[in-house]
Scaffold this motif. Structure first.
Motif, PDB file in Angstrom:
ATOM      1  N   GLY A   1      35.517  16.032   6.122  1.00 41.84           N
ATOM      2  CA  GLY A   1      34.253  15.820   5.442  1.00 41.84           C
ATOM      3  C   GLY A   1      33.635  14.479   5.775  1.00 41.84           C
ATOM      4  O   GLY A   1      32.678  14.381   6.532  1.00 41.84           O
ATOM      5  N   THR A   2      34.210  13.424   5.259  1.00 38.54           N
ATOM      6  CA  THR A   2      33.626  12.093   5.384  1.00 38.54           C
ATOM      7  C   THR A   2      34.199  11.331   6.579  1.00 38.54           C
ATOM      8  O   THR A   2      35.253  11.688   7.120  1.00 38.54           O
ATOM      9  CB  THR A   2      33.904  11.279   4.120  1.00 38.54           C
ATOM     10  N   VAL A   3      33.515  10.267   6.939  1.00 35.33           N
ATOM     11  CA  VAL A   3      34.036   9.380   7.982  1.00 35.33           C
ATOM     12  C   VAL A   3      35.356   8.770   7.521  1.00 35.33           C
ATOM     13  O   VAL A   3      36.293   8.593   8.321  1.00 35.33           O
ATOM     14  CB  VAL A   3      33.007   8.285   8.322  1.00 35.33           C
ATOM     15  N   GLY A   4      35.476   8.453   6.239  1.00 39.57           N
ATOM     16  CA  GLY A   4      36.720   7.906   5.717  1.00 39.57           C
ATOM     17  C   GLY A   4      37.898   8.847   5.924  1.00 39.57           C
ATOM     18  O   GLY A   4      38.999   8.418   6.289  1.00 39.57           O
ATOM     19  N   GLU A   5      37.681  10.138   5.678  1.00 40.52           N
ATOM     20  CA  GLU A   5      38.737  11.124   5.933  1.00 40.52           C
ATOM     21  C   GLU A   5      39.104  11.140   7.413  1.00 40.52           C
ATOM     22  O   GLU A   5      40.280  11.242   7.775  1.00 40.52           O
ATOM     23  CB  GLU A   5      38.272  12.519   5.524  1.00 40.52           C
ATOM     24  N   ALA A   6      38.092  11.061   8.266  1.00 41.19           N
ATOM     25  CA  ALA A   6      38.332  11.081   9.712  1.00 41.19           C
ATOM     26  C   ALA A   6      39.174   9.884  10.150  1.00 41.19           C
ATOM     27  O   ALA A   6      40.096  10.020  10.954  1.00 41.19           O
ATOM     28  CB  ALA A   6      36.998  11.092  10.456  1.00 41.19           C
ATOM     29  N   VAL A   7      38.858   8.722   9.614  1.00 45.52           N
ATOM     30  CA  VAL A   7      39.638   7.523   9.939  1.00 45.52           C
ATOM     31  C   VAL A   7      41.080   7.688   9.460  1.00 45.52           C
ATOM     32  O   VAL A   7      42.033   7.350  10.173  1.00 45.52           O
ATOM     33  CB  VAL A   7      38.990   6.271   9.314  1.00 45.52           C
ATOM     34  N   GLN A   8      41.244   8.192   8.259  1.00 44.04           N
ATOM     35  CA  GLN A   8      42.595   8.412   7.725  1.00 44.04           C
ATOM     36  C   GLN A   8      43.388   9.345   8.632  1.00 44.04           C
ATOM     37  O   GLN A   8      44.569   9.098   8.926  1.00 44.04           O
ATOM     38  CB  GLN A   8      42.510   8.999   6.314  1.00 44.04           C
TER      39      GLN A   8
ATOM     40  N   SER B   1      33.419  14.530  11.812  1.00 39.71           N
ATOM     41  CA  SER B   1      33.051  14.248  10.428  1.00 39.71           C
ATOM     42  C   SER B   1      31.823  15.088  10.085  1.00 39.71           C
ATOM     43  O   SER B   1      30.738  14.866  10.622  1.00 39.71           O
ATOM     44  CB  SER B   1      32.733  12.761  10.228  1.00 39.71           C
ATOM     45  N   LEU B   2      31.991  16.062   9.187  1.00 42.82           N
ATOM     46  CA  LEU B   2      30.914  17.002   8.877  1.00 42.82           C
ATOM     47  C   LEU B   2      29.756  16.343   8.129  1.00 42.82           C
ATOM     48  O   LEU B   2      28.609  16.754   8.273  1.00 42.82           O
ATOM     49  CB  LEU B   2      31.465  18.170   8.052  1.00 42.82           C
ATOM     50  N   LEU B   3      30.048  15.333   7.355  1.00 44.38           N
ATOM     51  CA  LEU B   3      28.983  14.638   6.621  1.00 44.38           C
ATOM     52  C   LEU B   3      28.313  13.586   7.496  1.00 44.38           C
ATOM     53  O   LEU B   3      27.116  13.332   7.380  1.00 44.38           O
ATOM     54  CB  LEU B   3      29.544  13.995   5.357  1.00 44.38           C
ATOM     55  N   GLY B   4      29.092  12.985   8.375  1.00 40.86           N
ATOM     56  CA  GLY B   4      28.526  11.966   9.253  1.00 40.86           C
ATOM     57  C   GLY B   4      28.407  10.617   8.576  1.00 40.86           C
ATOM     58  O   GLY B   4      28.801  10.431   7.421  1.00 40.86           O
ATOM     59  N   PRO B   5      27.837   9.617   9.278  1.00 37.21           N
ATOM     60  CA  PRO B   5      27.794   8.253   8.754  1.00 37.21           C
ATOM     61  C   PRO B   5      26.728   8.077   7.678  1.00 37.21           C
ATOM     62  O   PRO B   5      25.640   8.645   7.763  1.00 37.21           O
ATOM     63  CB  PRO B   5      27.446   7.426   9.993  1.00 37.21           C
ATOM     64  N   LEU B   6      27.067   7.252   6.679  1.00 36.54           N
ATOM     65  CA  LEU B   6      26.126   6.951   5.597  1.00 36.54           C
ATOM     66  C   LEU B   6      25.741   5.479   5.560  1.00 36.54           C
ATOM     67  O   LEU B   6      24.839   5.102   4.808  1.00 36.54           O
ATOM     68  CB  LEU B   6      26.727   7.361   4.252  1.00 36.54           C
ATOM     69  N   ASN B   7      26.426   4.649   6.364  1.00 37.60           N
ATOM     70  CA  ASN B   7      26.105   3.223   6.406  1.00 37.60           C
ATOM     71  C   ASN B   7      26.606   2.642   7.725  1.00 37.60           C
ATOM     72  O   ASN B   7      27.229   3.341   8.538  1.00 37.60           O
ATOM     73  CB  ASN B   7      26.720   2.494   5.206  1.00 37.60           C
ATOM     74  N   GLU B   8      26.355   1.357   7.940  1.00 33.13           N
ATOM     75  CA  GLU B   8      26.724   0.729   9.204  1.00 33.13           C
ATOM     76  C   GLU B   8      28.235   0.719   9.411  1.00 33.13           C
ATOM     77  O   GLU B   8      28.718   0.910  10.538  1.00 33.13           O
ATOM     78  CB  GLU B   8      26.179  -0.706   9.268  1.00 33.13           C
TER      79      GLU B   8
ATOM     80  N   PRO C   1      30.462  12.510  14.696  1.00 32.31           N
ATOM     81  CA  PRO C   1      29.816  12.831  13.425  1.00 32.31           C
ATOM     82  C   PRO C   1      28.784  13.939  13.564  1.00 32.31           C
ATOM     83  O   PRO C   1      28.123  14.072  14.597  1.00 32.31           O
ATOM     84  CB  PRO C   1      29.118  11.515  13.065  1.00 32.31           C
ATOM     85  N   PHE C   2      28.632  14.749  12.539  1.00 29.85           N
ATOM     86  CA  PHE C   2      27.457  15.603  12.421  1.00 29.85           C
ATOM     87  C   PHE C   2      26.282  14.703  12.045  1.00 29.85           C
ATOM     88  O   PHE C   2      26.398  13.864  11.149  1.00 29.85           O
ATOM     89  CB  PHE C   2      27.657  16.642  11.320  1.00 29.85           C
TER      90      PHE C   2
END
Length: 374
Positions: free
Chosen positions: A62-69, A81-88, A101-102
């Protein structure tokens, strides 16, 4: 948490998940393993490793955080990452950990372009398109502007394109699936004409099992991986009949007691015994993700038989009727999901009583401690 581990446990059979992945691969090709939200409560890292052993080389979280984990756990395969980036910070993490990212709106794309220029980065992305879900994604009307933006920022390189099916599990809306596929094909052709040839993904679990015309070059295997039939209750149900549920949820019985005729049980006195009964108090409640909405509706499996819930589900306790089940005693196991014999509780059973879908059942119950069968 240690005390909770001794009473309430989620068991995940990774053999079933591998089996389900093989079924999806029989129907599709280049099937991504969708393991967002901690693999729908089944354990992201453990499921990824199990799928990797079956040849899966792309994982969608889902999130970039999950992808990093997932990347930091040692996974070297392709991660989306299905949600993609939300910040820098998300943008920088994408580049650092080689995450795709999506990207489905200009605000997101422009942010990526800006960060890539600032830090002299090259980032691969998957373009997300809106074809009928009306949730996320670039529209067909935005294609020309999108292509212009991509050509002006070559450090952002599209390698995939995707969209999401809204009705692939419903025979009444089969024509809607076809229309989404037509829109997606137009988008892909337009991108290719502009010099962007990408890997294309539209099919979800139901799309893989039923709709061959939406397979394109890759598919996303989600709920079916975990043994829930996305076509359950429809005329297409048999297409998912070989799927095996991977999750069982069990707890302990804290007490067995008599309930006399006319005596009420649990908060609010919402249940009154119509005859003398024997009830078991099981260690599960809404603090464990076991919904209060199951009050006097659901059942658990004890000794291979179903025991109906009586009265309100409490924070960590639930009362069930064991009058017709012999030899129930303190410390015995009660299955909230799964179990043995005719009384086993299927994901669809539990979701139906709960008034929800299997996705929510897995995600909420899966927040509890888990054990694994390899």
């Amino acid at each position: 948490m240690a005390i909770r581990y001794n009473t309430f446990e989620v068991g995940v059979d990774l053999r079933a998940i591998r089996h389900n992945y093989r079924i999806l691969c029989e129907k599709g090709s280049n099937v991504y393993g969708v393991i967002k939200a901690d693999a729908y409560g089944h354990g992201m890292i453990e499921v990824a490793r199990a799928l990797e052993s079956e040849g899966a080389d792309t994982f969608a979280v889902g999130t970039v955080g999950e992808a990093v984990q997932l990347r930091r756990s040692g996974c070297e395969k392709r991660i989306i990452s299905l949600l993609g980036p939300l910040n820098e910070a998300d943008c920088l993490a994408l580049a650092e950990d080689s995450i795709i990212p999506f990207v489905g709106c200009f605000d997101q794309l422009n942010m990526l372009v800006s960060v890539a220029e600032k830090h002299q980065l090259e980032i691969e992305i998957s373009l997300k398109f809106e074809t009928g879900m009306s949730r996320l994604g670039f529209s067909i009307d935005e294609l020309a502007e999108l292509i212009k933006t991509l050509k002006a920022g070559p450090q952002i390189r599209p390698v995939m394109a995707s969209s999401h099916l809204a009705t692939s599990d419903d025979p009444a809306y089969e024509g809607y699936v076809d229309k989404q596929a037509e829109k997606f094909m137009f988008i892909l052709n337009t991108l290719e004409s502009a010099g962007f040839k990408v890997e294309a993904s539209l099919a979800n679990s139901a799309g893989i099992l039923k709709h061959d015309n939406v397979h394109f070059t890759a598919q996303r295997g989600g709920i079916a991986l975990y043994g829930a039939n996305p076509l359950s209750g429809t005329s297409w149900e048999d297409l998912g009949s070989r799927l095996k549920p991977a999750m069982q949820v069990r707890t302990k019985i804290a007490a067995v007691r008599e309930l006399k005729k006319g005596q009420s049980i649990s908060y609010g006195c919402t249940y009154t015994a119509q005859k003398d009964m024997k009830v078991a108090i099981v260690c599960a409640g809404y603090a464990d993700g076991y919904s209060r909405g199951l009050s006097s509706k659901g059942a658990v499996c004890i000794n291979g038989r179903r025991a109906l819930i009586v009265g309100r589900v409490c924070m960590q306790l639930t009362a069930v009727d064991v009058s017709s089940i012999p030899d129930v005693k303190f410390g015995d196991t009660a299955y909230l999901l799964g179990g043995e014999g005719e009384g086993a509780i299927s994901p669809d059973d539990l979701a139906s009583w709960w008034g929800t879908i299997t996705y929510e059942v897995f995600c909420l119950l899966g927040l509890n401690p888990k054990s694994y069968v390899e």
